[in-house]
Design a protein around this motif. Structure first.
Motif: not given
Length: 792
Positions: A627-633, A572-575
């Motif tokens: 990729k960073l998993g944030h929600r799109l506005h 997880a740290r590497v990913d």
């Protein structure tokens, strides 16, 4: 008179073990040293020998044993070479073999290993001499042949010898093939007599073949004559042979001198190789016997766990546990005949002698050996008619000598002590002899059938009973040694099992006194209690093993869980780090392209290029954000905007604020949109319908009589799905309209496909008078699926 120590070693069968050791050695001198090996009473010497055996065994575990096949006795040859003697080919080949073995064994010992051993210095002390080795090996092919390459002179002599031999045989071949001479010959062959070539001539034709007579057959019918025509050639061959012999002697003397110059080093190598051969022979015996290195006790106590007699078949031999010298110094072993008492005595004595010879012994972990200066044994029947000695007399003679030599560093083994005479007197003598030996400080193990000795062991401090277990049900000994339990003869039980009438057994019991019967009853009770304790001990051991096994499984499971958790955390740290690095790189790329865009904006006034670059930058930012998993506005949709869409409607992509035209509406509600030069697919919730802008009307401006027109033309042309002929016609009209509308840059969409349409379009663009330049689309423009054209 034979040495008592040597006699005891023979009784305990040490020579048979040393014979097995000699079989594992390769060189003849190592075999002799193995047979002559003697036990040492020096603790450091014993420890060194055992360490050498263990080191050799570990090396054999890793890479097998080194080769000592070419190690042969060379001391006599080296001594003669030092006195300027001439060595023969066999001796020189043996010396070369030792040099070769020294080089190979040194390479074996110098290989990379994780640990150093106590025999490393033996390998390092070997002196290799590759020059002398190769010189001998090159010169001498075999014991009977010297190589031509031994010297240039020898090669020249042998070349001339071959020429002379050929010349002689050619002359003789002409003679035996000649019709004139063949009738005088006994046979048409060429043979030799006195190292000269001759032909066999009939005795009656002696004068017909002129030449020298060398021999006559036994019958006198054949004369072996050297024709005059080959006498000179044979003489030359004889001279060359003499020169060859002299040159060979010179070569051998030269090699002998070379050996003499390095004789001390070669002899030292030979001694080291013999020593290593003996050490690895001990390691081979360790493998053969399944042995291990015992520890050496510091308190003169002997402990053997799972000990086996080395000369018994390991598949059938029953291991025994025996100790002596820790809490008692004397062990009295009782039990029925053929129960294993004598084998137990021999096992104790033989394993002690083997360990003091530096040999591994077949025992289990935790075993230790006490070092004795003497191991004296009185085992077996040595009655002698010639010396008028009975069984009792022969035993007593040995016992007298044993007591004379016994001291505090002696192990004494008595078999059937006091046997061969009146039982009462024999028992009394046995007790007295044991007491005398104990007074001298010796360690003692004795076997007996006497009940008096059992009582003596039970009532005397420092003396312990032991017995060899016997199964009355099967009438078979189990060969297990039980320390602390006196043995029974089991005569009545065995007789009953064999069918002796009960009344006879009862009468026999009546002949015993009450004390003897009470003692036997006590022994029976002790045996029953011992068996019950053994059963309980076995159950406890099973429970403990089960608990240990369960605990081991639990520990392994916990370790696996911990390992899996650590692995998951690390992954997880590497990913996460990879995503962050990717995001950072994407952001940097965006900033660089924004800078490029600003610089290019000053040079270009095309709104289309700026829009395309803006769209590409927004797309990359969206990919990084996903990729960073944030929600799109997402801009919220107007609840009132629920009107259905149809092809041709104009919509706005909420995520990018980009206008697009609806091309089709699928049954599942997905929309196919044309956004600039790109076709995209979107959900109904991801777009917002906008008011369609009316297309600019075509206008025609007439100036005087000229027909000059200004026409609004599209910037994109989609040729996909057309044939080459159709596409080229449409393209020509499109370029004409674009030029009239004063459009500087247009985009032609031809798709990737097989590339045929793209090639036809490019060919037309190259020859068109409207085209200033053209290129394939960049990343985000459609790449090689589109062509961007700059018009004149």
């Amino acid at each position: 008179m034979i040495n008592l120590n040597e006699k005891s070693s023979a009784i305990l069968e040490l020579p048979q073990v040393l014979a097995l050791l000699a079989q594992g050695a390769v060189s003849s001198e190592a075999k002799e040293q193995a047979l002559a090996l003697q036990p040492s009473d020096d603790v450091e010497e014993i420890r060194r020998r055992l360490g050498e055996t263990s080191a050799a065994r570990r090396m054999m575990d890793l890479k097998g044993a080194p080769s000592f096949r070419e190690v042969r006795p060379i001391a006599a040859a080296l001594h003669r070479a030092e006195r300027e003697g001439l060595l023969n080919t066999r001796e020189l080949l043996d010396i070369a073999g030792v040099l070769r073995a020294s080089r190979v064994v040194k390479a074996y010992g110098s290989g990379e290993r994780d640990e150093h051993t106590c025999i490393d210095f033996l390998f390092q002390s070997l002196n290799t001499n590759r020059f002398l080795e190769d010189k001998i090996s090159t010169a001498i092919v075999s014991e009977d042949e010297i190589a031509d390459a031994a010297s240039p002179e020898l090669a020249s002599i042998r070349r001339h010898m071959r020429q002379s031999t050929t010349k002689v045989r050619e002359i003789l071949q002409k003679i035996i093939s000649s019709p004139h001479y063949s009738k005088y010959l006994q046979e048409s062959i060429i043979t030799m007599r006195s190292n000269r070539y001759v032909v066999p001539v009939k005795a009656e034709c002696k004068g017909e073949v002129p030449g020298l007579l060398h021999d006559v057959s036994a019958s006198g019918a054949t004369l072996f004559i050297e024709p005059m025509g080959v006498v000179q050639a044979n003489n030359e061959l004889r001279e060359l042979t003499a020169r060859e012999k002299k040159e060979i002697e010179r070569i051998l003397m030269e090699l002998s001198v070379g050996v003499a110059a390095h004789s001390s080093d070669v002899l030292a190598d030979y001694s080291l190789l013999v020593a290593l051969d003996g050490i690895f022979a001990r390691a081979r015996l360790s493998y053969q016997l399944g042995g291990m290195e015992p520890s050496l006790s510091t308190d003169d106590s002997l402990i053997l766990n799972g000990a086996r007699h080395p000369l018994l078949d390991p598949k059938t031999a029953v291991p025994i546990d025996v100790r002596l010298g820790s809490d008692f110094d004397t062990l009295v072993i009782t039990g029925p005949n053929t129960g294993g008492k004598t084998v137990t005595l021999k096992t104790i004595g033989l394993l002690t002698l083997m360990a003091q010879c530096g040999l591994h012994i077949p025992v289990g972990d935790g075993s230790q050996i006490a070092v004795f200066s003497k191991v004296l044994a009185d085992i077996g029947d040595e009655q002698s008619i010639e010396q008028s000695l009975s069984t009792f007399s022969s035993h007593m003679t040995n016992i007298v000598r044993i007591l004379e030599e016994a001291d505090e560093h002696t192990l004494i083994l008595f078999d059937e002590l006091g046997a061969g005479t009146d039982p009462t007197e024999g028992a009394a003598l046995a007790i007295s002899i044991i007491g005398s030996a104990r007074n001298r400080g010796a360690r003692i193990a004795a076997t007996t059938h006497y009940a008096e000795l059992k009582i003596f062991a039970m009532t005397t401090k420092g003396v312990q009973n032991a017995s060899c277990e016997f199964d009355v049900e099967t009438l078979q000994p189990t060969y297990r040694l039980l320390i602390g339990v006196p043995g029974k003869s089991n005569a009545f039980a065995i007789s009953r099992r064999l069918g002796l009438p009960e009344e006879i057994i009862e009468v026999a019991k009546g002949q015993l006194d009450s004390e003897t019967l009470q003692f036997e009853d006590v022994l029976n009770q002790l045996e029953q209690q011992r068996q019950a304790m053994e059963q309980e001990k076995l159950e406890v051991r099973k429970l403990r093993l089960q608990m240990e096994q369960d605990a081991k499984v639990t520990r392994e499971y916990r370790a696996q869980l911990e390992q899996a958790r650590e692995k998951a955390t690390a992954l997880a740290r590497v990913d996460a780090q990879a995503i962050l690095d990717d995001a950072r790189e994407q952001a940097n790329q965006v900033f660089r392209e924004l800078d490029d865009m600003r610089r290019q904006a000053k040079k270009q006034e095309s709104a289309q290029s700026a829009n395309e670059m803006r769209t590409d930058i927004l797309r990359r930012l969206n990919e990084t954000e996903n990729k960073l998993g944030h929600r799109l506005h997402v801009i919220p949709q107007d609840p009132a905007d629920n009107a259905p869409l149809a092809p041709g409607d104009t919509v706005e992509l909420l995520s990018t604020r980009t206008k697009a035209t609806v091309l089709s509406v699928r049954k599942d509600g997905l929309l196919t949109l044309q956004a600039g030069i790109l076709k995209v697919t979107a959900k109904r919730s991801e777009v917002r319908k906008t008011k369609a802008s009316k297309p600019a009307p075509q206008s025609v401006h007439t100036h005087g009589g000229s027909g000059l027109r200004t026409v609004a033309a599209p910037r994109d042309l989609d040729l996909r799905g057309m044939t080459v002929e159709e596409a080229l016609a449409v393209l020509e009209q499109f370029l004409d309209n674009a030029l009239m509308a004063k459009v500087e840059t247009v985009t032609i969409i031809h798709g990737k496909g097989t590339g045929a349409l793209r090639a036809a379009v490019h060919q037309m663009l190259k020859t068109s008078r409207y085209v200033k330049s053209f290129r394939l689309g960049r990343y985000g423009e459609g790449e090689n699926g589109v062509t961007v054209v700059t018009l004149r």
